[in-house]
Design an enzyme around this catalytic site. Structure first.
Site, PDB file in Angstrom:
ATOM      1  N   HIS A 279       0.857  -1.181   0.000  1.00 62.08           N
ATOM      2  CA  HIS A 279       0.000   0.000   0.000  1.00 62.08           C
ATOM      3  C   HIS A 279       0.896   1.234   0.000  1.00 62.08           C
ATOM      4  O   HIS A 279       1.935   1.247   0.654  1.00 62.08           O
ATOM      5  CB  HIS A 279      -0.917   0.001   1.238  1.00 62.08           C
ATOM      6  N   GLU A 332      -7.806  -4.768  -0.490  1.00 64.25           N
ATOM      7  CA  GLU A 332      -8.397  -5.490  -1.605  1.00 64.25           C
ATOM      8  C   GLU A 332      -8.349  -7.002  -1.434  1.00 64.25           C
ATOM      9  O   GLU A 332      -9.234  -7.718  -1.912  1.00 64.25           O
ATOM     10  CB  GLU A 332      -7.702  -5.114  -2.924  1.00 64.25           C
TER      11      GLU A 332
END
Length: 398
Positions: A279, A332
């Site tokens: 991320h 996700e």
């Protein structure tokens, strides 16, 4: 001749300031909506932990917090639920246009159709530029658009599948109604609550690409629907909102536990990105992923067991081949697992993300509308040094 950087300011007024590519880490304004503290693995809505809100409150409570700046008491909650539920039904002219929008977007899917449908919805509702209306009307427009988005997405999906849209129900909470409209059946409470918690956890997340896009458009004074349509366009990019289904594609590609190490090692050595890992903000485990892993474990089943094995395998290979990077699953990875187990089709994963993030966009639009300063950054020109004489136009060909 190689490009030369001009010495004069590019905007003709003030000298440009060097910033990192992509504006990474650049503070562009002040906000009271929320923040992400990446080094701590923490993010919040207003003054509350977003993850704690997802675990303990309903979607409408958090929507009220984002729209009005406070969690509602019992009376305000009941009034807010009633008001937003009544806004779910689409205007007749918008509903009548959805079959054509869905037919035109059979390849691009519901999220692309939402851009068109939102523009139509705003026009049908008579949305005016936020610059020309007061705070109360801006908030009313934002609530109407947020309430309509799940209905639009579900209808576009079903029409694209050759199915009739399912009318929204006012007796179901936001998440349960959304699942009902997509699948055509009332969801089990466990699955409805899992999706609700996912939706709450993704309402807002700092100045991500789509949120910043919404604020840029709001800074021009445009109407709420225009701001949201632009944000949807940003969200549709695979580097922003398009990864949950791709993370499941990774599980499909690996197939069985015995293939994890070899498959992951080959991708990492080839320089490929492992979808669902890493991320740009978090330097610890993504707190949304931690919460969603817990939801997945509550739902249970072989897919969850396999996902956990893949997570361990990927992190082990990454720790070996990329020491010091500290890469973990992002939102996700387990979002895809949870949505799959709750009956949502993969083509609806990113649209479902939009059904939550629209609330965060609306809060940012309302906040930005209160600032009359248009967002207008500069760029450094690196082309040929001007002015160069314009060559004569070529003679017409005989």
């Amino acid at each position: 001749m190689p490009p030369t950087t001009p010495t004069k300011p590019t905007n003709g007024a003030t000298a440009p300031v060097d910033v990192p590519r992509g504006l990474a880490g650049v503070v562009v304004t002040e906000t009271a909506i929320g923040d992400v503290r990446g080094r701590e693995g923490f993010y919040h809505y207003r003054q509350y932990s977003a993850v704690e809100l997802a675990r303990t409150r309903g979607f409408e409570d958090v929507w009220h917090l984002m729209a009005h700046g406070e969690l509602p008491d019992a009376a305000k909650r009941a009034a807010f639920i009633r008001r937003t539920a009544e806004l779910r039904r689409l205007p007749e002219d918008v509903a009548a246009a959805l079959p054509a929008i869905a037919a035109a977007g059979t390849r691009s899917g519901p999220l692309a159709g939402l851009r068109t449908a939102l523009s139509l919805f705003g026009a049908a509702q008579g949305f005016r530029p936020v610059y020309d209306i007061d705070d109360e009307q801006r908030r009313a427009d934002a609530l109407a658009a947020c309430a309509a988005v799940p209905t639009l997405l579900a209808a576009l999906y079903r029409l694209g599948q050759g199915l009739e849209p399912v009318e929204p129900r006012t007796d179901l909470p936001y998440a349960a109604n959304y699942l009902h409209m997509v699948t055509g059946s009332e969801p089990e409470p466990l699955r409805a609550r899992a999706i609700e918690q996912y939706l709450i956890s993704t309402i807002d997340h700092g100045f991500n690409a789509s949120t910043f896009t919404a604020r840029v458009i709001a800074s021009t004074g445009a109407d709420v629907a225009a701001c949201m349509a632009g944000a949807v366009g940003a969200l549709s990019g695979p580097l922003h909102g398009g990864a949950p289904s791709r993370a499941l594609d990774t599980l499909d590609a690996i197939g069985t536990p015995d293939r994890i190490d070899a498959w992951v090692r080959a991708r990492v050595l080839a320089g490929d990105r492992i979808m669902g890992f890493g991320h740009p903000v978090y330097r610890t485990e993504d707190p949304r992923s931690r919460m969603l892993r817990g939801l997945a474990e509550e739902l249970g089943g072989p897919l969850v067991d396999f996902a956990i094995e893949v997570e361990r395998g990927v992190e082990a290979v990454l720790a070996e081949l990329k020491p010091g990077r500290d890469l973990h699953t992002n939102v996700e990875f387990y979002a895809g697992v949870v949505m799959e187990l709750c009956g949502l089709p993969r083509e609806m994963f990113t649209p479902t993300f939009a059904a939550a993030r629209v609330v965060g966009w609306s809060a940012n639009i309302l906040e930005q509308a209160g600032d009359s300063k248009i967002i207008r950054p500069a760029a450094r020109y690196v082309g040929p040094v001007p002015p160069v004489p314009v060559p004569k136009a070529p003679a017409p060909v005989a």
